[in-house]
Design a protein around this motif. Structure first.
Motif, PDB file in Angstrom:
ATOM      1  N   LEU A   1     -12.799  28.131  69.501  1.00 47.73           N
ATOM      2  CA  LEU A   1     -11.926  29.034  70.243  1.00 47.73           C
ATOM      3  C   LEU A   1     -12.451  30.458  70.048  1.00 47.73           C
ATOM      4  O   LEU A   1     -12.479  30.950  68.924  1.00 47.73           O
ATOM      5  N   PRO A   2     -12.861  31.118  71.121  1.00 51.69           N
ATOM      6  CA  PRO A   2     -13.314  32.503  70.936  1.00 51.69           C
ATOM      7  C   PRO A   2     -12.128  33.414  70.661  1.00 51.69           C
ATOM      8  O   PRO A   2     -11.046  33.224  71.223  1.00 51.69           O
ATOM      9  N   ALA A   3     -12.299  34.371  69.796  1.00 53.91           N
ATOM     10  CA  ALA A   3     -11.278  35.399  69.572  1.00 53.91           C
ATOM     11  C   ALA A   3     -11.632  36.566  70.482  1.00 53.91           C
ATOM     12  O   ALA A   3     -12.683  37.193  70.324  1.00 53.91           O
ATOM     13  N   VAL A   4     -10.791  36.828  71.483  1.00 52.70           N
ATOM     14  CA  VAL A   4     -11.046  37.893  72.442  1.00 52.70           C
ATOM     15  C   VAL A   4      -9.882  38.877  72.431  1.00 52.70           C
ATOM     16  O   VAL A   4      -8.784  38.562  71.973  1.00 52.70           O
ATOM     17  N   LEU A   5     -10.123  40.053  72.951  1.00 54.59           N
ATOM     18  CA  LEU A   5      -9.090  41.069  73.097  1.00 54.59           C
ATOM     19  C   LEU A   5      -8.812  41.234  74.589  1.00 54.59           C
ATOM     20  O   LEU A   5      -9.693  41.629  75.349  1.00 54.59           O
ATOM     21  N   VAL A   6      -7.585  40.906  74.999  1.00 54.45           N
ATOM     22  CA  VAL A   6      -7.185  41.027  76.390  1.00 54.45           C
ATOM     23  C   VAL A   6      -6.517  42.383  76.564  1.00 54.45           C
ATOM     24  O   VAL A   6      -5.640  42.752  75.777  1.00 54.45           O
ATOM     25  N   GLY A   7      -6.950  43.110  77.591  1.00 59.18           N
ATOM     26  CA  GLY A   7      -6.405  44.431  77.846  1.00 59.18           C
ATOM     27  C   GLY A   7      -5.658  44.498  79.156  1.00 59.18           C
ATOM     28  O   GLY A   7      -6.036  43.856  80.130  1.00 59.18           O
ATOM     29  N   SER A   8      -4.572  45.289  79.162  1.00 64.07           N
ATOM     30  CA  SER A   8      -3.853  45.587  80.402  1.00 64.07           C
ATOM     31  C   SER A   8      -3.182  46.947  80.251  1.00 64.07           C
ATOM     32  O   SER A   8      -2.930  47.397  79.133  1.00 64.07           O
ATOM     33  N   ASN A   9      -2.926  47.584  81.364  1.00 64.12           N
ATOM     34  CA  ASN A   9      -2.143  48.820  81.360  1.00 64.12           C
ATOM     35  C   ASN A   9      -0.681  48.441  81.419  1.00 64.12           C
ATOM     36  O   ASN A   9      -0.270  47.728  82.329  1.00 64.12           O
ATOM     37  N   VAL A  10       0.091  48.912  80.452  1.00 65.58           N
ATOM     38  CA  VAL A  10       1.531  48.688  80.449  1.00 65.58           C
ATOM     39  C   VAL A  10       2.184  50.062  80.586  1.00 65.58           C
ATOM     40  O   VAL A  10       1.971  50.927  79.727  1.00 65.58           O
TER      41      VAL A  10
ATOM     42  N   SER B   1      -8.423  42.769  81.360  1.00 61.77           N
ATOM     43  CA  SER B   1      -9.797  42.676  80.857  1.00 61.77           C
ATOM     44  C   SER B   1      -9.852  41.657  79.730  1.00 61.77           C
ATOM     45  O   SER B   1      -8.851  41.391  79.071  1.00 61.77           O
ATOM     46  N   VAL B   2     -11.028  41.090  79.563  1.00 63.86           N
ATOM     47  CA  VAL B   2     -11.317  40.236  78.418  1.00 63.86           C
ATOM     48  C   VAL B   2     -12.481  40.905  77.702  1.00 63.86           C
ATOM     49  O   VAL B   2     -13.567  41.049  78.260  1.00 63.86           O
ATOM     50  N   ASN B   3     -12.218  41.345  76.487  1.00 61.05           N
ATOM     51  CA  ASN B   3     -13.198  42.067  75.684  1.00 61.05           C
ATOM     52  C   ASN B   3     -13.654  41.169  74.549  1.00 61.05           C
ATOM     53  O   ASN B   3     -12.823  40.609  73.830  1.00 61.05           O
ATOM     54  N   ILE B   4     -14.959  41.031  74.399  1.00 54.85           N
ATOM     55  CA  ILE B   4     -15.520  40.174  73.351  1.00 54.85           C
ATOM     56  C   ILE B   4     -15.887  41.061  72.165  1.00 54.85           C
ATOM     57  O   ILE B   4     -16.878  41.796  72.212  1.00 54.85           O
ATOM     58  N   PRO B   5     -15.090  41.021  71.097  1.00 53.20           N
ATOM     59  CA  PRO B   5     -15.414  41.832  69.926  1.00 53.20           C
ATOM     60  C   PRO B   5     -16.508  41.163  69.083  1.00 53.20           C
ATOM     61  O   PRO B   5     -16.693  39.948  69.136  1.00 53.20           O
ATOM     62  N   SER B   6     -17.217  41.970  68.317  1.00 54.46           N
ATOM     63  CA  SER B   6     -18.192  41.415  67.374  1.00 54.46           C
ATOM     64  C   SER B   6     -17.475  41.138  66.057  1.00 54.46           C
ATOM     65  O   SER B   6     -16.350  41.584  65.835  1.00 54.46           O
ATOM     66  N   THR B   7     -18.136  40.426  65.177  1.00 59.48           N
ATOM     67  CA  THR B   7     -17.544  40.120  63.875  1.00 59.48           C
ATOM     68  C   THR B   7     -17.278  41.388  63.067  1.00 59.48           C
ATOM     69  O   THR B   7     -16.464  41.374  62.153  1.00 59.48           O
ATOM     70  N   LYS B   8     -17.954  42.485  63.407  1.00 59.85           N
ATOM     71  CA  LYS B   8     -17.721  43.757  62.722  1.00 59.85           C
ATOM     72  C   LYS B   8     -16.336  44.307  63.049  1.00 59.85           C
ATOM     73  O   LYS B   8     -15.853  45.217  62.383  1.00 59.85           O
ATOM     74  N   GLN B   9     -15.693  43.773  64.088  1.00 62.27           N
ATOM     75  CA  GLN B   9     -14.386  44.255  64.528  1.00 62.27           C
ATOM     76  C   GLN B   9     -13.265  43.294  64.137  1.00 62.27           C
ATOM     77  O   GLN B   9     -12.228  43.243  64.777  1.00 62.27           O
ATOM     78  N   ILE B  10     -13.460  42.571  63.049  1.00 61.83           N
ATOM     79  CA  ILE B  10     -12.472  41.561  62.631  1.00 61.83           C
ATOM     80  C   ILE B  10     -11.115  42.194  62.312  1.00 61.83           C
ATOM     81  O   ILE B  10     -10.071  41.664  62.714  1.00 61.83           O
ATOM     82  N   ALA B  11     -11.081  43.324  61.625  1.00 64.76           N
ATOM     83  CA  ALA B  11      -9.798  43.932  61.250  1.00 64.76           C
ATOM     84  C   ALA B  11      -9.027  44.376  62.487  1.00 64.76           C
ATOM     85  O   ALA B  11      -7.825  44.097  62.616  1.00 64.76           O
TER      86      ALA B  11
ATOM     87  N   ASP C   1     -22.624  38.647  68.642  1.00 65.48           N
ATOM     88  CA  ASP C   1     -22.022  38.249  67.362  1.00 65.48           C
ATOM     89  C   ASP C   1     -20.505  38.065  67.470  1.00 65.48           C
ATOM     90  O   ASP C   1     -19.730  38.689  66.731  1.00 65.48           O
ATOM     91  N   PRO C   2     -20.054  37.189  68.409  1.00 68.99           N
ATOM     92  CA  PRO C   2     -18.617  37.010  68.622  1.00 68.99           C
ATOM     93  C   PRO C   2     -17.950  36.247  67.480  1.00 68.99           C
ATOM     94  O   PRO C   2     -18.600  35.573  66.689  1.00 68.99           O
TER      95      PRO C   2
ATOM     96  N   GLN D   1     -18.127  32.948  62.212  1.00 69.27           N
ATOM     97  CA  GLN D   1     -19.235  33.539  62.938  1.00 69.27           C
ATOM     98  C   GLN D   1     -20.034  32.422  63.587  1.00 69.27           C
ATOM     99  O   GLN D   1     -20.102  31.313  63.055  1.00 69.27           O
ATOM    100  N   VAL D   2     -20.657  32.717  64.723  1.00 64.48           N
ATOM    101  CA  VAL D   2     -21.486  31.729  65.407  1.00 64.48           C
ATOM    102  C   VAL D   2     -22.646  31.334  64.491  1.00 64.48           C
ATOM    103  O   VAL D   2     -23.228  32.180  63.814  1.00 64.48           O
ATOM    104  N   GLY D   3     -22.969  30.049  64.484  1.00 65.37           N
ATOM    105  CA  GLY D   3     -24.022  29.532  63.609  1.00 65.37           C
ATOM    106  C   GLY D   3     -25.412  29.573  64.221  1.00 65.37           C
ATOM    107  O   GLY D   3     -25.665  30.262  65.203  1.00 65.37           O
ATOM    108  N   LYS D   4     -26.267  28.758  63.668  1.00 67.54           N
ATOM    109  CA  LYS D   4     -27.678  28.777  64.064  1.00 67.54           C
ATOM    110  C   LYS D   4     -27.908  28.031  65.379  1.00 67.54           C
ATOM    111  O   LYS D   4     -27.130  27.161  65.776  1.00 67.54           O
ATOM    112  N   HIS D   5     -28.982  28.350  66.028  1.00 68.93           N
ATOM    113  CA  HIS D   5     -29.404  27.689  67.260  1.00 68.93           C
ATOM    114  C   HIS D   5     -29.882  26.276  66.916  1.00 68.93           C
ATOM    115  O   HIS D   5     -30.649  26.085  65.976  1.00 68.93           O
ATOM    116  N   ILE D   6     -29.415  25.263  67.655  1.00 72.34           N
ATOM    117  CA  ILE D   6     -29.799  23.875  67.338  1.00 72.34           C
ATOM    118  C   ILE D   6     -30.533  23.156  68.467  1.00 72.34           C
ATOM    119  O   ILE D   6     -31.017  22.051  68.274  1.00 72.34           O
TER     120      ILE D   6
END
Length: 187
Positions: free
Chosen positions: A15-24, A67-77, A157-158, A170-175
């Motif tokens: 399951l990807p962790a994404v940030l969904v954006g909208s104007n409220v 919007s669907v924003n794909i954060p990197s692992t550096k943005q975990i917090a 690095d999603p 974190q995403v693993g190695k290429h197989i």
């Protein structure tokens, strides 16, 4: 191999962790979503499943964009924070530099390596959640997260969310190479 039954549950990996954006009410808001997927090729569409009470859903319904924003692992917090705090009470947009694309009403996060700008195609009330299906109007990717003009998953690095353990990975190695690995058994 022995298997055990764990019953009917909303489990699918990864399951990807994404940030969904909208104007409220004219202000950017972001929420963390793990239930999202590509659902159509032409036109390209993505789905996000959002609980009825979520503040971000109000903005999606108000503007018919998101919007669907794909954060990197550096943005975990920041990503986790956007999943545990409601935009109805806290200004989560202050965490990010927002920008807008072609649709003008779907806020995107500049620091996320990949952004999808979407207009609502349809919504489906599924009971506990609303399935929002959006046509992808544009995808923006940081130049340094591409290889030969296409997004590079290792550079983006999603994050991957694991439910019900509630952990991030974190995403693993290429197989292997898709549409090639199976040729070894093709007759």
């Amino acid at each position: 191999m022995d298997k055990i039954s764990i019953g009917s549950k909303p489990l699918l990996y990864p399951l990807p962790a994404v940030l969904v954006g909208s104007n409220v009410n004219g202000k950017p808001n972001y929420m963390t979503v793990a239930w999202s997927s590509i659902v159509n090729m032409a036109p390209p569409m993505v789905s996000v499943s959002i609980g009825h009470s979520r503040h971000t859903l109000k903005g999606i319904e108000e503007n018919n964009t998101f919007s669907v924003n794909i954060p990197s692992t550096k943005q975990i917090a920041e990503t986790d924070y956007c999943g545990i705090v409601t935009g109805a009470g806290d200004d989560k947009s202050a965490l990010f530099e927002s920008f807008y694309g072609k649709l003008k009403t779907a806020p995107m996060i500049k620091d996320c390596p990949m952004n999808m700008e979407c207009k609502v195609n349809r919504t489906i009330d599924l009971g506990s959640h609303v399935l929002v299906i959006g046509e992808i109007i544009d995808i923006l990717v940081d130049l340094d997260c591409t290889h030969n003009g296409i997004p590079d998953i290792t550079k983006i690095d999603p994050m991957i969310f694991s439910f019900p353990q509630n952990d991030y990975f974190q995403v693993g190695k290429h197989i292997g190479k898709a549409f090639a690995a199976g040729k070894s058994i093709k007759k």
